[in-house]
Write a protein that holds these residues in place. Structure first.
Motif, PDB file in Angstrom:
ATOM      1  N   CYS A 166       0.234  -0.873   0.194  1.00 55.00           N
ATOM      2  CA  CYS A 166       0.436   0.113  -0.164  1.00 55.00           C
ATOM      3  C   CYS A 166       0.768   1.315   0.041  1.00 55.00           C
ATOM      4  O   CYS A 166       2.222   1.154   0.657  1.00 55.00           O
ATOM      5  N   CYS A 171      -0.181   1.927   6.672  1.00 56.85           N
ATOM      6  CA  CYS A 171      -0.548   1.189   6.541  1.00 56.85           C
ATOM      7  C   CYS A 171       0.030  -0.350   7.126  1.00 56.85           C
ATOM      8  O   CYS A 171       0.985   0.407   5.978  1.00 56.85           O
ATOM      9  N   CYS A 193      -7.436  -1.178   2.447  1.00 61.17           N
ATOM     10  CA  CYS A 193      -6.940  -2.362   2.958  1.00 61.17           C
ATOM     11  C   CYS A 193      -7.929  -3.439   3.579  1.00 61.17           C
ATOM     12  O   CYS A 193      -7.688  -4.781   3.489  1.00 61.17           O
TER      13      CYS A 193
HETATM   14 ZN   LIG Z   1      -3.978   0.213   2.807  1.00 59.44          ZN
END
Ligand SMILES: [Zn+2]
Ligand SMILES: [Zn+2]
Length: 248
Positions: A166, A171, A193
Motif C-alpha cells: 500500500c 498503513c 486494505c
Molecule cells: Zn493500505
C-alpha cells in the motif's frame, strides 16, 4: 542508523506460483489457521503472534507443534535461512485442515539478493513466515519490539489474502525500507486494505479493529502503537498526493 547505507528491504512477498491448489480466499467452516514455530521460538512470541492473527481475522487460531530447523535451508556464508524454503517447508508440513499457516522463527531470514527479510508471505497463498530476529534492532524498548512484530504479522497475513503493498505510509501494508519506515507504519490498515482483508478473509471491520485494539491494550502497547490514532485506519492511498507516496 548505522546501517542506513545498506539497502535493507524488510518485507517481501512471493507471487503464488500456482503450486498445490490451497484455498486462498474465504475461510471454509472447518478450516483453521495455524501458527507454527520453526525452531526454538519463545512461547510468549508464539502466543502474541497467535493473538494478533486471531484479532486480525476474528477467527480461532491453533498453535501447531514446532517444526525443527533444517540445515538444508541454512546458508552458512550468510548466517541466514532462505525464506522461500521455509514457506515450502511450512506448506509441506501443514495440517490437512489448515487453510493458512503462519510460521514464526527466531532466525534471520533472507531471499534472493535482499540483505534480510522481516517476513515473507505468498500473495495470495496459504503461508507466511515472520522472523523475530531483528524485531529488537535499533530500539531498546520491548514495547516497540512487540508493536513491530504485530505490524509484521498483520502485513504478512495480509499478503496471504492477496493484499499488495500500500502507498499509505501509515498503513500496515506499506512496503517499508529500513526500521525507520517500519516504525512510521501503524498496526492499522487503511480503509481500502482493511476492506479487502475483511472481504477476502471473512472478517468484520469494526470487530477487527476492536479486537486488534484489545490485543494491543492487553499487552500494554497502546502508547507505543500510537494511541488511539495509531489504531485508526489511516486515509486510503487514493487520497495521497504523489509526494506523500515517495519511498514505497
Ligand atoms: Zn493500505
Ligand atoms: Zn510485504
Amino acid at each position: 542508523m548505522a546501517a542506513a547505507a545498506a539497502a535493507f528491504v524488510l518485507w517481501a512477498y512471493l507471487r503464488d506460483d500456482g503450486g498445490p491448489p490451497r484455498e486462498s480466499y474465504g475461510p471454509p467452516a472447518v478450516a483453521k489457521i495455524y501458527v507454527v514455530p520453526i525452531g526454538d521460538v519463545p512461547e510468549g512470541d508464539v502466543a502474541f503472534a497467535s493473538g494478533v492473527v486471531e484479532a486480525s481475522l476474528g477467527r480461532e487460531v491453533a498453535v501447531a507443534e514446532p517444526l525443527p530447523l533444517q540445515e538444508a535451508y541454512y546458508y552458512p556464508g550468510r548466517g541466514q535461512y532462505g525464506a522461500a524454503s521455509l514457506l515450502r517447508y511450512l506448506e509441506a508440513n501443514a495440517p490437512p485442515e489448515a487453510y493458512r499457516v503462519v510460521g514464526i522463527t527466531a532466525q534471520d531470514i533472507f531471499t534472493g539478493n535482499l540483505n534480510f527479510l522481516f517476513g515473507m508471505g505468498r500473495c495470495p497463498g496459504g503461508s507466511a513466515v515472520i522472523s523475530t530476529y531483528r524485531m529488537g534492532f535499533y530500539c531498546d524498548s520491548s514495547e516497540r519490539r512487540l508493536v513491530r512484530f504485530a505490524k509484521l504479522v498483520i502485513h504478512e497475513l495480509g499478503h496471504t489474502f492477496g493484499l499488495m503493498h500500500c502507498r499509505q505510509p501509515r498503513c500496515a501494508m506499506k512496503f517499508a525500507i529500513g526500521y525507520k519506515t517500519l516504525d512510521l507504519t501503524t498496526v492499522a490498515l487503511c480503509e481500502r486494505c482493511e476492506g479487502n482483508l475483511c472481504r477476502l478473509g471473512g472478517a468484520d471491520a469494526a470487530a477487527r479493529r476492536a479486537n486488534v485494539e484489545a490485543v494491543i491494550t492487553a499487552h500494554g502497547l497502546l502508547e507505543e502503537a500510537g494511541g488511539e490514532d495509531g489504531l485508526e485506519p489511516p486515509a486510503a492511498p487514493a487520497d495521497l498526493s504523489p509526494e506523500a507516496t515517495i519511498g514505497g
